[in-house]
Design a protein around this motif. Structure first.
Motif, mmCIF file in Angstrom:
data_model
loop_
_atom_site.group_PDB
_atom_site.id
_atom_site.type_symbol
_atom_site.label_atom_id
_atom_site.label_comp_id
_atom_site.label_asym_id
_atom_site.label_seq_id
_atom_site.Cartn_x
_atom_site.Cartn_y
_atom_site.Cartn_z
ATOM 1 N N TRP A 1 -19.994 -3.618 -13.195
ATOM 2 C CA TRP A 1 -18.807 -3.934 -12.764
ATOM 3 C C TRP A 1 -17.788 -4.480 -13.849
ATOM 4 N N GLY A 2 -16.563 -4.601 -13.631
ATOM 5 C CA GLY A 2 -15.585 -5.102 -14.758
ATOM 6 C C GLY A 2 -14.691 -6.248 -13.912
ATOM 7 N N VAL A 3 -14.251 -7.167 -14.697
ATOM 8 C CA VAL A 3 -13.517 -8.386 -14.012
ATOM 9 C C VAL A 3 -12.306 -8.343 -15.252
ATOM 10 N N LEU A 4 -10.938 -8.543 -14.818
ATOM 11 C CA LEU A 4 -10.023 -8.891 -15.553
ATOM 12 C C LEU A 4 -9.411 -10.166 -14.864
ATOM 13 N N PRO A 5 -8.856 -11.085 -15.773
ATOM 14 C CA PRO A 5 -8.649 -12.530 -15.319
ATOM 15 C C PRO A 5 -7.041 -12.512 -14.611
ATOM 16 N N VAL A 6 -7.027 -13.333 -13.669
ATOM 17 C CA VAL A 6 -5.677 -13.404 -12.874
ATOM 18 C C VAL A 6 -4.743 -14.188 -13.830
ATOM 19 N N ARG A 7 -5.155 -15.064 -14.540
ATOM 20 C CA ARG A 7 -4.553 -15.893 -15.439
ATOM 21 C C ARG A 7 -4.362 -15.200 -17.014
ATOM 22 N N PRO A 8 -3.175 -14.897 -17.554
ATOM 23 C CA PRO A 8 -3.322 -13.967 -18.890
ATOM 24 C C PRO A 8 -4.436 -14.303 -19.875
ATOM 25 N N MET A 9 -4.835 -15.574 -20.177
ATOM 26 C CA MET A 9 -5.488 -15.991 -21.361
ATOM 27 C C MET A 9 -6.987 -16.278 -20.811
ATOM 28 N N GLY A 10 -7.295 -15.828 -19.489
ATOM 29 C CA GLY A 10 -8.723 -15.997 -19.076
ATOM 30 C C GLY A 10 -9.697 -14.972 -19.625
ATOM 31 N N ALA A 11 -10.817 -14.726 -19.127
ATOM 32 C CA ALA A 11 -11.821 -13.920 -19.825
ATOM 33 C C ALA A 11 -11.736 -12.606 -19.117
ATOM 34 N N PHE B 1 -0.815 -20.459 -26.519
ATOM 35 C CA PHE B 1 -1.017 -22.034 -26.427
ATOM 36 C C PHE B 1 -0.911 -22.458 -25.074
ATOM 37 N N TYR B 2 0.396 -22.046 -24.477
ATOM 38 C CA TYR B 2 0.609 -22.473 -23.111
ATOM 39 C C TYR B 2 -0.250 -22.033 -22.247
ATOM 40 N N GLU B 3 -0.406 -20.488 -22.246
ATOM 41 C CA GLU B 3 -1.388 -19.608 -21.670
ATOM 42 C C GLU B 3 -2.821 -20.097 -21.602
ATOM 43 N N ARG B 4 -2.974 -20.547 -22.759
ATOM 44 C CA ARG B 4 -4.470 -20.940 -22.971
ATOM 45 C C ARG B 4 -4.766 -22.224 -22.207
ATOM 46 N N LEU B 5 -3.919 -22.961 -22.106
ATOM 47 C CA LEU B 5 -3.999 -24.234 -21.319
ATOM 48 C C LEU B 5 -4.190 -23.932 -19.964
ATOM 49 N N ARG B 6 -3.309 -23.125 -19.344
ATOM 50 C CA ARG B 6 -3.339 -22.685 -18.006
ATOM 51 C C ARG B 6 -4.594 -22.203 -17.429
ATOM 52 N N ALA B 7 -5.115 -21.478 -18.423
ATOM 53 C CA ALA B 7 -6.270 -20.712 -18.329
ATOM 54 C C ALA B 7 -7.725 -21.172 -18.849
ATOM 55 N N LYS B 8 -7.648 -22.553 -18.940
ATOM 56 C CA LYS B 8 -8.770 -23.269 -19.567
ATOM 57 C C LYS B 8 -10.100 -23.060 -18.944
ATOM 58 N N SER B 9 -10.106 -23.175 -17.543
ATOM 59 C CA SER B 9 -11.128 -23.099 -16.628
ATOM 60 C C SER B 9 -11.753 -21.654 -16.512
ATOM 61 N N GLU B 10 -10.858 -20.689 -17.161
ATOM 62 C CA GLU B 10 -11.197 -19.525 -16.915
ATOM 63 C C GLU B 10 -11.838 -18.786 -18.178
ATOM 64 N N ILE B 11 -12.074 -19.274 -19.081
ATOM 65 C CA ILE B 11 -12.603 -18.746 -20.426
ATOM 66 C C ILE B 11 -13.876 -18.354 -20.192
#
Length: 434
Positions: free
Chosen positions: A277-287, A424-434
């Motif tokens: 399987w493959g997962v792409l993030p909903v939030r831009p800077m997620g994993a 930086f902004y997107e990284r903060l928004r996606a902090k839980s998604e790394i």
């Protein structure tokens, strides 16, 4: 420009070592010169050879062919994308053109694979846009509405369904699209190298220092040699800007990714023996994360705007810590130290997530800036810029040229400031998604 070949990328390390690698060490002339030996450049050379069988074609790459972004990406052949500014019905027409281009890219890759009987672990298993945050349901429902209007098969899935399919209870919601394809990018680009036609000559580890138009020819200067060509195609994607090609419309982003060793039978059983399987993030800077055919976990969860395009080993090691955290978040039952390799790569982006495909003048052509969708679109654009370069037309070019063109970038230092602030902004928004 100096490019360093590193030996960290798992996709590439799994392949047999290549022999007869040629470095440019003499002056040459040719009909067509292609700078960059990734998906775009190799596809362009193959197409020109098909159309102009008696022409002399040269490809030159600053590093080993296929071992730049082409051989070290995450292996997604996409039919749809979420985080590119098209997430509402307001942009329906533009998004349809973009997905039409993705479809043509898939067809171009599929045709090459069929013609040459390529084994690149092709798997039409679809892909997931997933999030651990249930509040991202609104964004996915908007995206679902957009996909429904365009006739894309998809479904919304929740925690228990995702746990069963992915082997992790990290995600609470996802949108699954059936048209996505997973491949081994190293195997695919290696096949393109191995199937270069006889009138194509490939030189590697030979960076272009500078070039200039001289009457109706192009003079290209390398370390100790010169190539004079009738026409040139720039297919360097993330390095276009450093070459002064459409530099006001594209910029490079540095990414890092890691891959684990293959999971043991016991480890694989503990997470439910999921299919690939493959997962792409909903939030831009997620994993971005996937389970490979051979039971490895790949994760990419960093993106940076850097002055230097070459990443030091010490920097790569530091980035691997983020990948370790990302894997542990999703699979806490697995051992901590299962990462086998970590590597960096360069992608090219534009301000509005559109691609560059252009005849600059009668001698100079460029294709690139794929915004992370370089396997299919890169292959397609390589073939079609070749057709354009030899003066012919195609229905694919007609479709490509209806897309929105890349927007003009702000000048420095505003570009650097803006890009770093956005990341930086997107990284903060996606902090839980790394």
């Amino acid at each position: 420009m100096t490019i360093i070949n590193d030996n960290n990328c798992a996709w590439i390390n799994q392949l047999p070592s290549r022999k007869n690698i040629k470095v440019l060490n003499k002056n040459l002339t040719c009909d067509y010169l292609i700078i960059g030996a990734g998906f775009t450049g190799l596809s362009a050379a193959r197409k020109i050879s098909e159309l102009k069988k008696n022409s002399k074609i040269i490809i030159v790459d600053a590093q080993l062919a296929g071992e730049g972004a082409s051989g070290r990406n995450s292996g997604y052949l996409v039919d749809t994308t979420l985080n590119d500014g098209f997430n509402s019905n307001k942009e329906l027409t533009s998004y349809k053109i973009k997905t039409d281009i993705y479809k043509l890219g898939i067809e171009a890759v599929k045709k090459f694979i069929s013609e040459h009987q390529v084994d690149c672990d092709w798997n039409e298993c679809g892909k997931y846009f997933a999030s651990s945050k249930i509040k991202d349901e609104k964004k996915l429902l908007n995206f679902s509405n957009l996909l429904s209007n365009l006739g894309f098969k998809h479904e919304i899935l929740f925690k228990s369904q995702l746990n069963e399919r992915l082997g992790t209870n990290f995600y609470n919601i996802a949108l699954f699209t059936k048209g996505g394809i997973l491949i081994n990018p190293g195997k695919l680009v290696r096949a393109m190298i191995n199937h270069l036609p006889s009138n194509v000559e490939l030189f590697e580890n030979s960076p272009l220092n500078h070039w200039q138009k001289n009457s109706n020819k192009i003079d290209c200067y390398f370390m100790s040699s010169k190539i004079v060509t009738q026409k040139i195609i720039f297919a360097t994607n993330g390095f276009l800007r450093s070459m002064g090609i459409k530099s006001s419309y594209n910029f490079p982003i540095s990414l890092t990714a890691s891959m684990t060793r293959p999971l043991t039978d016991k480890e694989f059983s503990l997470i439910g023996k999921p299919k690939e399987w493959g997962v792409l993030p909903v939030r831009p800077m997620g994993a971005t994360i996937r389970m490979t055919k051979d039971r490895r976990i790949l994760i990419r969860n960093t993106a940076e705007f850097k002055k230097s395009l070459a990443m030091k080993q010490s920097e790569i090691f530091q980035r691997s810590k983020y990948q370790k955290i990302g894997i542990q978040k999703r699979f806490p039952i697995l051992p901590e130290n299962i990462i086998e390799s970590t590597w960096s790569g360069i992608v090219s982006r534009s301000r509005n997530s559109s691609q560059i495909f252009e005849k600059i003048n009668d001698n100079i052509y460029v294709a690139g800036t794929y915004n992370g969708s370089g396997i299919g679109v890169g292959t397609l654009f390589g073939e079609q810029i070749a057709i354009k370069c030899v003066g012919e037309k195609s229905k694919e070019i007609e479709i490509i040229e209806t897309r929105k063109k890349p927007n003009l970038l702000p000048p420095e230092p505003f570009l650097s400031i803006g890009a770093k602030a956005k990341l930086f902004y997107e990284r903060l928004r996606a902090k839980s998604e790394i």
